[in-house]
Design a protein around this motif. Structure first.
Motif, PDB file in Angstrom:
ATOM      1  N   GLU A  15       3.664 -16.145 -11.496  1.00 39.43           N
ATOM      2  CA  GLU A  15       2.726 -15.313 -12.253  1.00 39.43           C
ATOM      3  C   GLU A  15       1.642 -14.781 -11.323  1.00 39.43           C
ATOM      4  N   GLY A  16       1.203 -15.649 -10.385  1.00 35.48           N
ATOM      5  CA  GLY A  16       0.184 -15.238  -9.443  1.00 35.48           C
ATOM      6  C   GLY A  16       0.658 -14.155  -8.497  1.00 35.48           C
ATOM      7  N   THR A  17       1.914 -14.266  -8.046  1.00 39.97           N
ATOM      8  CA  THR A  17       2.433 -13.231  -7.148  1.00 39.97           C
ATOM      9  C   THR A  17       2.596 -11.906  -7.873  1.00 39.97           C
ATOM     10  N   ARG A  18       2.786 -11.963  -9.206  1.00 41.54           N
ATOM     11  CA  ARG A  18       2.914 -10.726  -9.961  1.00 41.54           C
ATOM     12  C   ARG A  18       1.557 -10.063 -10.188  1.00 41.54           C
ATOM     13  N   ASP A  19       0.521 -10.868 -10.472  1.00 42.07           N
ATOM     14  CA  ASP A  19      -0.781 -10.257 -10.760  1.00 42.07           C
ATOM     15  C   ASP A  19      -1.709 -10.215  -9.556  1.00 42.07           C
ATOM     16  N   GLY A  20      -1.209 -10.702  -8.392  1.00 39.46           N
ATOM     17  CA  GLY A  20      -1.981 -10.563  -7.160  1.00 39.46           C
ATOM     18  C   GLY A  20      -2.939 -11.696  -6.864  1.00 39.46           C
ATOM     19  N   LYS A  28     -12.426  -8.716   3.886  1.00 42.28           N
ATOM     20  CA  LYS A  28     -13.521  -9.473   3.267  1.00 42.28           C
ATOM     21  C   LYS A  28     -13.570  -9.183   1.774  1.00 42.28           C
ATOM     22  N   VAL A  29     -13.463  -7.917   1.408  1.00 42.72           N
ATOM     23  CA  VAL A  29     -13.472  -7.551  -0.014  1.00 42.72           C
ATOM     24  C   VAL A  29     -12.208  -8.069  -0.692  1.00 42.72           C
ATOM     25  N   PHE A  30     -11.049  -7.887  -0.037  1.00 41.14           N
ATOM     26  CA  PHE A  30      -9.785  -8.293  -0.651  1.00 41.14           C
ATOM     27  C   PHE A  30      -9.753  -9.803  -0.875  1.00 41.14           C
ATOM     28  N   CYS A  31     -10.119 -10.581   0.138  1.00 40.23           N
ATOM     29  CA  CYS A  31     -10.036 -12.044   0.022  1.00 40.23           C
ATOM     30  C   CYS A  31     -11.051 -12.596  -0.976  1.00 40.23           C
ATOM     31  N   THR A  90     -11.753 -11.205  -3.765  1.00 44.64           N
ATOM     32  CA  THR A  90     -11.180 -10.969  -5.098  1.00 44.64           C
ATOM     33  C   THR A  90      -9.779 -11.545  -5.252  1.00 44.64           C
ATOM     34  N   HIS A  91      -9.163 -11.981  -4.140  1.00 42.75           N
ATOM     35  CA  HIS A  91      -7.821 -12.574  -4.186  1.00 42.75           C
ATOM     36  C   HIS A  91      -7.807 -13.855  -3.339  1.00 42.75           C
ATOM     37  N   PRO A  92      -8.594 -14.854  -3.736  1.00 44.16           N
ATOM     38  CA  PRO A  92      -8.743 -16.043  -2.889  1.00 44.16           C
ATOM     39  C   PRO A  92      -7.472 -16.864  -2.720  1.00 44.16           C
ATOM     40  N   GLY A 101      -2.546  -5.099  -5.106  1.00 49.85           N
ATOM     41  CA  GLY A 101      -3.993  -5.282  -5.059  1.00 49.85           C
ATOM     42  C   GLY A 101      -4.607  -4.666  -3.818  1.00 49.85           C
ATOM     43  N   PHE A 102      -3.916  -4.792  -2.676  1.00 49.21           N
ATOM     44  CA  PHE A 102      -4.435  -4.222  -1.435  1.00 49.21           C
ATOM     45  C   PHE A 102      -4.407  -2.703  -1.486  1.00 49.21           C
TER      46      PHE A 102
END
Length: 324
Positions: A108-113, A136-139, A141-143, A309-310
């Motif tokens: 589920e996580g790989t699907r929603d990023g 920095k911004v991506f990580c 919001t996608h820890p 997401g990226f």
């Protein structure tokens, strides 16, 4: 994420085959019925929780008992309790279901990023001076996403994308029928000198004066080298090349030491210009030397999870539309 079961046999998926016991297969529905009945101490209550008929739940547990070759419950009037074998087996059944649920949550996580991996290929200058701010911004919001970055010249980055070694590449735009290439921003080469250099205070230099200075060049194999030499060719100037280095960082240090002047990507010298250790100098009568930086990714390949997401982040920051 939990598991819900409908009619008996709806989830007849084999999850274990312990052949040394002579077992054929175990169904997820059987384990779910066993665990739920053990928690409730009642087949009727377990059937209610799983939204199945009690005979169906009893059949699942009986089938599981046949598989393991031992009774797992003692039937006592209106309730049930685990046998010694049932108590011994219960933590293993629970571990199987927890592991399965963890796996489904990861999917589920790989699907929603929110989980998975992001593989990025990048040209050196982009990877050093642009990508850290993006990540920095991506990580933030996608820890839960692991990020792997590989560097190479732009043609190598394109090949990484084509070989599926990376999901997305950043570098100068190179067109290929199997790859989407979308320009993100324009990078400019600027002339920089040390704070002690005579051009520092003037802020500009005539074309003919450039031949008097030692030019420090970097990375002969990069596209920047050709852009720099093309500029001097267009200006009709033959520069005195005192040094050739293999990195922008080393080039900046040499210029700061007043060993020569250099044309460098503006994004790579923003900090030094702000601190005053390097000074930007305008070349009179010269057109700006610019090149596009693009994102590259495979066509006709679903883009979801961390990759989506990226791409969303790049589109938002640079104001571009990135087709999926």
């Amino acid at each position: 994420m939990g598991l819900a079961y409908g009619s008996a046999g709806a989830y007849a998926r084999t999850i274990v085959s312990p052949y040394r016991w002579g077992l054929s297969h175990m169904e997820l529905a059987q384990l779910e019925a066993f665990i739920t009945a053990a928690d409730c101490g009642s087949f009727s209550r377990a059937a209610e929780l799983l939204n199945v008929a009690q005979p169906s739940l009893s059949n699942r547990i009986q089938a599981l008992e046949r598989e393991v070759g031992q009774p797992l419950f003692e039937r006592m009037g209106r309730g049930v309790k685990l046998t010694d074998a049932g108590r011994a087996f219960l933590p293993y059944a629970q571990r199987v279901m927890r592991t399965l649920n963890d796996g489904l949550m990861m999917l589920e996580g790989t699907r929603d990023g929110t989980a998975g991996r992001l593989l990025i290929g990048t040209a050196p200058a982009v990877g050093t001076y642009v990508l850290p701010r993006l990540l920095k911004v991506f990580c933030d919001t996608h820890p839960g996403v692991d990020v792997l970055v590989r560097t190479g010249h732009s043609d190598e980055v394109l090949q990484m994308v084509l070989d599926d070694d990376v999901q997305v590449g950043l570098g100068r735009p190179i067109n290929h029928p199997d790859v989407r290439t979308v320009v993100l921003y324009r990078d400019e080469l600027v002339l920089v000198v040390s704070a002690q250099h005579r051009y520092a205070k003037k802020g500009s230099v005539r074309v003919e004066d450039l031949a008097e200075d030692s030019l420090i060049l970097f990375d002969r194999d990069s596209g920047y080298y050709g852009m720099i030499m093309g500029l001097f060719r267009d200006l009709g100037v033959v520069p005195h090349q005192q040094m050739q280095l293999d990195s922008i960082e080393a080039t900046k240090k040499m210029v700061e030491a007043n060993l020569g002047i250099a044309l460098l990507p503006e994004v790579s010298v923003e900090r030094e210009i702000r601190l005053g250790t390097l000074h930007k100098v305008h070349i009179e009568s010269a057109e700006p030397v610019q090149r596009d930086i693009a994102v590259m990714y495979r066509r006709n390949k679903p883009q979801s999870g961390p990759m989506a997401g990226f791409l969303d982040l790049l589109g938002e920051i640079y104001g571009v539309r990135l087709p999926r």
